[in-house]
Design a protein around this motif. Structure first.
Motif, PDB file in Angstrom:
ATOM      1  N   ALA A 158       0.850  -1.196   0.000  1.00 20.15           N
ATOM      2  CA  ALA A 158       0.000   0.000   0.000  1.00 20.15           C
ATOM      3  C   ALA A 158       0.883   1.242   0.000  1.00 20.15           C
ATOM      4  O   ALA A 158       1.876   1.308   0.720  1.00 20.15           O
ATOM      5  N   ILE A 159       0.523   2.205  -0.823  1.00 23.20           N
ATOM      6  CA  ILE A 159       1.239   3.486  -0.854  1.00 23.20           C
ATOM      7  C   ILE A 159       0.752   4.307   0.335  1.00 23.20           C
ATOM      8  O   ILE A 159      -0.437   4.595   0.456  1.00 23.20           O
ATOM      9  N   LEU A 160       1.668   4.675   1.221  1.00 22.65           N
ATOM     10  CA  LEU A 160       1.313   5.437   2.408  1.00 22.65           C
ATOM     11  C   LEU A 160       1.382   6.936   2.150  1.00 22.65           C
ATOM     12  O   LEU A 160       0.480   7.673   2.528  1.00 22.65           O
ATOM     13  N   CYS A 161       2.465   7.391   1.555  1.00 22.67           N
ATOM     14  CA  CYS A 161       2.674   8.817   1.285  1.00 22.67           C
ATOM     15  C   CYS A 161       3.475   8.989   0.005  1.00 22.67           C
ATOM     16  O   CYS A 161       4.303   8.146  -0.328  1.00 22.67           O
ATOM     17  N   VAL A 162       3.229  10.109  -0.650  1.00 23.84           N
ATOM     18  CA  VAL A 162       4.015  10.497  -1.827  1.00 23.84           C
ATOM     19  C   VAL A 162       4.444  11.938  -1.608  1.00 23.84           C
ATOM     20  O   VAL A 162       3.627  12.793  -1.255  1.00 23.84           O
ATOM     21  N   PHE A 163       5.714  12.197  -1.790  1.00 26.88           N
ATOM     22  CA  PHE A 163       6.256  13.552  -1.681  1.00 26.88           C
ATOM     23  C   PHE A 163       6.700  13.991  -3.068  1.00 26.88           C
ATOM     24  O   PHE A 163       7.447  13.266  -3.739  1.00 26.88           O
ATOM     25  N   GLU A 164       6.235  15.153  -3.494  1.00 23.38           N
ATOM     26  CA  GLU A 164       6.600  15.645  -4.828  1.00 23.38           C
ATOM     27  C   GLU A 164       7.298  16.990  -4.708  1.00 23.38           C
ATOM     28  O   GLU A 164       7.000  17.784  -3.823  1.00 23.38           O
ATOM     29  N   PRO A 165       8.227  17.248  -5.629  1.00 23.16           N
ATOM     30  CA  PRO A 165       8.908  18.539  -5.651  1.00 23.16           C
ATOM     31  C   PRO A 165       7.936  19.641  -6.058  1.00 23.16           C
ATOM     32  O   PRO A 165       6.922  19.364  -6.718  1.00 23.16           O
ATOM     33  N   PRO A 166       8.216  20.869  -5.695  1.00 21.44           N
ATOM     34  CA  PRO A 166       7.358  21.977  -6.133  1.00 21.44           C
ATOM     35  C   PRO A 166       7.355  22.090  -7.663  1.00 21.44           C
ATOM     36  O   PRO A 166       8.303  21.709  -8.321  1.00 21.44           O
ATOM     37  N   ASN A 167       6.256  22.564  -8.185  1.00 18.52           N
ATOM     38  CA  ASN A 167       6.088  22.775  -9.641  1.00 18.52           C
ATOM     39  C   ASN A 167       6.213  21.488 -10.443  1.00 18.52           C
ATOM     40  O   ASN A 167       6.745  21.479 -11.551  1.00 18.52           O
ATOM     41  N   SER A 168       5.739  20.380  -9.896  1.00 19.92           N
ATOM     42  CA  SER A 168       5.800  19.111 -10.631  1.00 19.92           C
ATOM     43  C   SER A 168       4.532  18.861 -11.404  1.00 19.92           C
ATOM     44  O   SER A 168       3.477  19.242 -11.075  1.00 19.92           O
TER      45      SER A 168
END
Length: 121
Positions: free
Chosen positions: A111-121
């Motif tokens: 299960a995917i718990l969290c996703v962190f993305e860079p700004p302006n993605s």
């Protein structure tokens, strides 16, 4: 009878102290615990220590090495070689180091718990 009454007077404060000692110890342990879940060490020697404990614990957060757009989401390959599908409806958090990161559970179908993305993605 006098001995019993005297024993109750002496034992009452001791029982109160014993009952209070457990919550006090728990509060001290919680205050001394780190706010972050774990530190991830990358093969290049860099480390990530800002993963929040509410979604990442026991080493389940990983920097993403490759990101590929898929017809209905993203395929993320982590630095340790795991490839995961993340659908577009999964909530994303801002990354603190301008890289993608994914936190996932163990098992055959993690299960995917969290996703962190860079700004302006």
């Amino acid at each position: 009878m006098f001995c019993i009454a005297r024993w109750l007077k002496v034992s009452m404060p001791r029982s109160v102290l014993a009952a209070l000692s457990v919550p006090v110890m728990i509060a001290c342990i919680a205050a001394a615990s780190p706010a972050c879940a774990h530190v991830h060490h990358s093969p290049d020697g860099t480390s990530v220590s800002w993963y929040p404990i509410d979604c990442c614990h026991d080493g389940d957060c990983h920097p993403v090495l490759r990101l590929r757009a898929w017809s209905d989401g993203l395929l993320m390959t982590t630095e340790d070689g795991a490839t995961l599908f993340v659908n577009p409806s999964k909530a994303r958090r801002p990354s603190r180091d301008n890289r993608w990161h994914v936190c996932y559970g163990a098992g055959e179908d993690p299960a995917i718990l969290c996703v962190f993305e860079p700004p302006n993605s």
